[in-house]
Write a protein that holds these residues in place. Structure first.
Motif, mmCIF file in Angstrom:
data_model
loop_
_atom_site.group_PDB
_atom_site.id
_atom_site.type_symbol
_atom_site.label_atom_id
_atom_site.label_comp_id
_atom_site.label_asym_id
_atom_site.label_seq_id
_atom_site.Cartn_x
_atom_site.Cartn_y
_atom_site.Cartn_z
ATOM 1 N N PRO A 45 -12.039 -7.850 2.348
ATOM 2 C CA PRO A 45 -12.597 -8.717 3.391
ATOM 3 C C PRO A 45 -11.916 -8.398 4.729
ATOM 4 N N PHE A 46 -12.694 -8.411 5.802
ATOM 5 C CA PHE A 46 -12.126 -8.009 7.081
ATOM 6 C C PHE A 46 -10.995 -8.928 7.522
ATOM 7 N N ASN A 47 -11.011 -10.185 7.116
ATOM 8 C CA ASN A 47 -9.933 -11.092 7.521
ATOM 9 C C ASN A 47 -8.625 -10.785 6.787
ATOM 10 N N ALA A 48 -8.657 -9.897 5.779
ATOM 11 C CA ALA A 48 -7.430 -9.459 5.101
ATOM 12 C C ALA A 48 -6.830 -8.228 5.784
ATOM 13 N N PHE A 49 -7.547 -7.677 6.757
ATOM 14 C CA PHE A 49 -7.145 -6.458 7.465
ATOM 15 C C PHE A 49 -6.572 -6.819 8.825
ATOM 16 N N LYS A 50 -5.481 -6.148 9.187
ATOM 17 C CA LYS A 50 -4.879 -6.379 10.510
ATOM 18 C C LYS A 50 -4.470 -5.035 11.097
ATOM 19 N N LEU A 51 -5.018 -4.715 12.252
ATOM 20 C CA LEU A 51 -4.636 -3.513 12.978
ATOM 21 C C LEU A 51 -3.312 -3.799 13.675
ATOM 22 N N LEU A 52 -2.346 -2.926 13.499
ATOM 23 C CA LEU A 52 -1.038 -3.093 14.125
ATOM 24 C C LEU A 52 -0.992 -2.230 15.383
ATOM 25 N N GLY A 53 -0.513 -2.764 16.455
ATOM 26 C CA GLY A 53 -0.449 -2.007 17.707
ATOM 27 C C GLY A 53 -1.650 -2.305 18.583
ATOM 28 N N SER A 54 -1.792 -1.508 19.606
ATOM 29 C CA SER A 54 -2.778 -1.776 20.655
ATOM 30 C C SER A 54 -4.201 -1.358 20.296
ATOM 31 N N GLY A 55 -4.360 -0.462 19.353
ATOM 32 C CA GLY A 55 -5.691 0.063 19.060
ATOM 33 C C GLY A 55 -6.113 1.152 20.032
ATOM 34 N N GLU A 56 -5.174 1.566 20.873
ATOM 35 C CA GLU A 56 -5.456 2.643 21.829
ATOM 36 C C GLU A 56 -5.660 3.948 21.064
ATOM 37 N N ASN A 57 -6.546 4.769 21.535
ATOM 38 C CA ASN A 57 -6.876 6.064 20.918
ATOM 39 C C ASN A 57 -7.519 5.934 19.535
ATOM 40 N N VAL A 58 -8.144 4.771 19.272
ATOM 41 C CA VAL A 58 -8.932 4.607 18.056
ATOM 42 C C VAL A 58 -10.382 4.887 18.433
ATOM 43 N N GLY A 59 -10.942 5.919 17.841
ATOM 44 C CA GLY A 59 -12.329 6.266 18.103
ATOM 45 C C GLY A 59 -13.242 5.664 17.052
ATOM 46 N N THR A 60 -14.509 5.565 17.391
ATOM 47 C CA THR A 60 -15.516 5.041 16.468
ATOM 48 C C THR A 60 -16.657 6.040 16.365
ATOM 49 N N PRO A 80 -23.309 -6.405 1.209
ATOM 50 C CA PRO A 80 -24.709 -6.799 1.029
ATOM 51 C C PRO A 80 -24.988 -8.283 1.315
ATOM 52 N N ALA A 81 -23.970 -9.132 1.209
ATOM 53 C CA ALA A 81 -24.147 -10.558 1.497
ATOM 54 C C ALA A 81 -23.964 -10.881 2.982
ATOM 55 N N GLY A 82 -23.643 -9.872 3.796
ATOM 56 C CA GLY A 82 -23.470 -10.087 5.232
ATOM 57 C C GLY A 82 -22.059 -10.401 5.678
ATOM 58 N N ASN A 83 -21.090 -10.319 4.761
ATOM 59 C CA ASN A 83 -19.689 -10.581 5.101
ATOM 60 C C ASN A 83 -19.051 -9.338 5.710
ATOM 61 N N LYS A 84 -18.268 -9.531 6.763
ATOM 62 C CA LYS A 84 -17.591 -8.407 7.399
ATOM 63 C C LYS A 84 -16.493 -7.870 6.469
ATOM 64 N N ILE A 85 -16.449 -6.534 6.314
ATOM 65 C CA ILE A 85 -15.480 -5.894 5.420
ATOM 66 C C ILE A 85 -14.774 -4.744 6.119
ATOM 67 N N ALA A 86 -13.637 -4.385 5.541
ATOM 68 C CA ALA A 86 -12.911 -3.180 5.946
ATOM 69 C C ALA A 86 -12.987 -2.214 4.770
ATOM 70 N N ALA A 87 -13.383 -0.996 5.048
ATOM 71 C CA ALA A 87 -13.406 0.059 4.044
ATOM 72 C C ALA A 87 -12.161 0.909 4.298
ATOM 73 N N ILE A 88 -11.166 0.751 3.456
ATOM 74 C CA ILE A 88 -9.872 1.390 3.652
ATOM 75 C C ILE A 88 -9.835 2.716 2.916
ATOM 76 N N ASN A 89 -9.432 3.770 3.618
ATOM 77 C CA ASN A 89 -9.202 5.061 2.971
ATOM 78 C C ASN A 89 -7.823 4.971 2.316
ATOM 79 N N ILE A 90 -7.808 4.747 0.991
ATOM 80 C CA ILE A 90 -6.518 4.495 0.341
ATOM 81 C C ILE A 90 -5.616 5.727 0.330
ATOM 82 N N ARG A 91 -6.138 6.871 0.687
ATOM 83 C CA ARG A 91 -5.276 8.047 0.853
ATOM 84 C C ARG A 91 -4.320 7.847 2.032
ATOM 85 N N CYS A 92 -4.599 6.862 2.880
ATOM 86 C CA CYS A 92 -3.756 6.570 4.052
ATOM 87 C C CYS A 92 -2.785 5.423 3.803
#
Length: 115
Positions: free
Chosen positions: A42-57, A84-96
């Motif tokens: 769930p996206f609310n379980a995810f937290k970006l650390l730092g400014s998010g600068e140089n993060v591309g999409t 599929p239910a419309g909830n915001k999620i984070a897809a984490i590359n677990i290799r990272c």
């Protein structure tokens, strides 16, 4: 359980709460090329650390998944989307994820090529 992860150079750092019980290997045009092994939280379980600068999409096809990558080292540690239910999620590359034993994670294969 708190999991810490990053891109290669450390520009993108994140933490995500949850137990990594499996990984998903997708054969769509982007996942196959990146070699991502994904875990969804769930996206609310995810937290970006730092400014998010140089993060591309990067988006493609239906533009519903926002693939995030480091503009410094090029590594793609996560993506943002909705389930599929419309909830915001984070897809984490677990290799990272730091300190993870990838051989202990069951992998499910998803045919994203034909979706």
């Amino acid at each position: 359980m708190k999991n810490i992860g990053s891109c290669h150079c450390g520009n993108i750092r994140f933490e995500v709460e949850g137990e990594i019980d499996s990984g998903l290997a997708c054969n769509c045009s982007i996942c196959q090329r990146k070699g991502s092994l994904l875990w969804f939280a769930p996206f609310n379980a995810f937290k970006l650390l730092g400014s998010g600068e140089n993060v591309g999409t990067y988006t493609f096809n239906k533009h519903v998944i926002h693939h995030k990558f480091c503009q410094v080292c090029g590594v793609s540690p996560y993506a943002e989307g909705v389930d599929p239910a419309g909830n915001k999620i984070a897809a984490i590359n677990i290799r990272c994820i730091e300190g993870i034993d990838l051989d202990a994670i069951p992998v499910h294969h998803f045919n994203g090529k034909d979706v």
